[in-house]
Design an enzyme around this catalytic site. Structure first.
Site, PDB file in Angstrom:
ATOM      1  N   PRO A   2      24.844  44.583  17.663  1.00 14.00           N
ATOM      2  CA  PRO A   2      23.472  44.287  18.071  1.00 14.00           C
ATOM      3  C   PRO A   2      22.473  45.005  17.175  1.00 14.00           C
ATOM      4  CG  PRO A   2      24.836  44.781  19.970  1.00 14.00           C
ATOM      5  CD  PRO A   2      25.666  45.076  18.765  1.00 14.00           C
ATOM      6  N   GLU A   3      21.401  44.309  16.810  1.00 14.07           N
ATOM      7  CA  GLU A   3      20.379  44.919  15.977  1.00 14.07           C
ATOM      8  C   GLU A   3      19.230  45.406  16.854  1.00 14.07           C
ATOM      9  OE1 GLU A   3      19.407  43.569  12.165  1.00 14.07           O
ATOM     10  OE2 GLU A   3      21.080  42.181  12.002  1.00 14.07           O
TER      11      GLU A   3
END
Length: 303
Positions: A2-3
């Site tokens: 996840p960013e």
């Protein structure tokens, strides 16, 4: 992994359930995630009230009333979900997943590793951390001096704040031959900016990813026009992704069980061989590998 927009989406989803709540019990269903949990984790958080929920780069910071904080990182496949207490006999509610997405929400309770049992205004709820691959981790730290914590002390500016400016980037890029793509992924320059959004921002600014970062700075040290455009593009793409709920590639889910949909807005990322969407360009999105990561760009309009 996840960013930043995904993590910010998680923070916003958790905040209404967690901020102001009392941790009645911390249920640890295994002693470790990616790293061992602090041996006294449960004892140190039980009976404490959650003051606030913040984010630094890709870390969640759960601030407690006694001056300590739970630091949480989602790793590759970690996710949180909120389970509100249901009246006796009521059917369990499931989050809805609008749109079409690559992989649906994981529901295997075998991967529910940490459960915080919360109480607020007499109502009970559970915040469950699920992580099939166990690349995420949790730790405890004192809030005072958190900027000097090993997780944070070398981090650069946040891409969501005013600290990230053309002048800041010019100072960090001046005289450097490092490709601009690599410079943007350096967490010492910008904290939490990842591969997807770097590709998208470079496309918006019309910058070739392999261009030496120093070439975006004028001889007098001031930012060039393209560096100004890049700074604007970074802020815009991150803001739009947060608004959309993140990209949700592979395993990422929001706290209500639904997936984000920013991937439907990608201009170049994962679009190799497709037409460049910039009006009048006529180019085709290409892919190259930089530092072991895929870079997607248009060789016609990105120079």
């Amino acid at each position: 992994m996840p960013e930043l927009p995904e993590v910010e989406t998680v923070r916003r989803g958790l905040a209404p359930a967690m901020e102001g709540a009392l941790i009645r019990r911390a249920e640890l269903r295994r002693p470790d995630l990616r790293f061992p949990l602090p041996p006294d984790f449960a004892e140190r958080v039980e009976g404490r009230r959650i003051v606030s929920l913040k984010r630094r780069a890709k870390y969640l910071i759960i601030a407690l009333e006694d001056g300590q904080a739970i630091l949480a990182h989602l790793g590759m496949s970690g996710s949180f979900r909120v389970e509100e207490a249901q009246p006796a006999g009521a059917a369990e509610e499931e989050g809805q997943t609008p749109g079409l997405f690559y992989i649906p929400r994981g529901k295997d309770a075998r991967h529910d590793h940490v459960v915080l049992h919360l109480e607020r205004d007499g109502q009970m709820a559970q915040v469950v951390y699920n992580d099939p691959r166990r690349f995420g981790f949790m730790d405890l730290a004192e809030l005072t001096g958190l900027d000097s914590h090993p997780f944070f002390r070398t981090m650069g500016e946040e891409p969501t704040g005013n600290g990230l400016s053309p002048a800041y980037l010019a100072a960090r890029f001046k005289g450097k031959a490092q490709p601009v793509k690599a410079a943007l992924l350096d967490q010492r320059v910008i904290a939490g900016l990842g591969n997807i959004y770097v590709c998208e921002a470079l496309w918006r600014a019309g910058i070739q990813p392999a261009l030496a970062s120093g070439q975006l700075v004028r001889a007098d040290g001031r930012p060039g026009a393209k560096l100004v455009a890049l700074n604007t593009a970074i802020h815009q793409v991150i803001a739009e992704a947060i608004e959309a709920g993140g990209s949700s590639l592979r395993d990422h889910i929001r706290t209500d069980g639904t997936l984000g949909y920013f991937q439907h807005r990608f201009s170049v990322y994962d679009r190799e061989g497709q037409h460049c969407p910039r009006p009048g360009c006529g180019g085709t999105v290409a892919r190259m590998v930089q530092g072991g990561r895929s870079t997607f760009f248009c060789p016609v309009c990105q120079r």
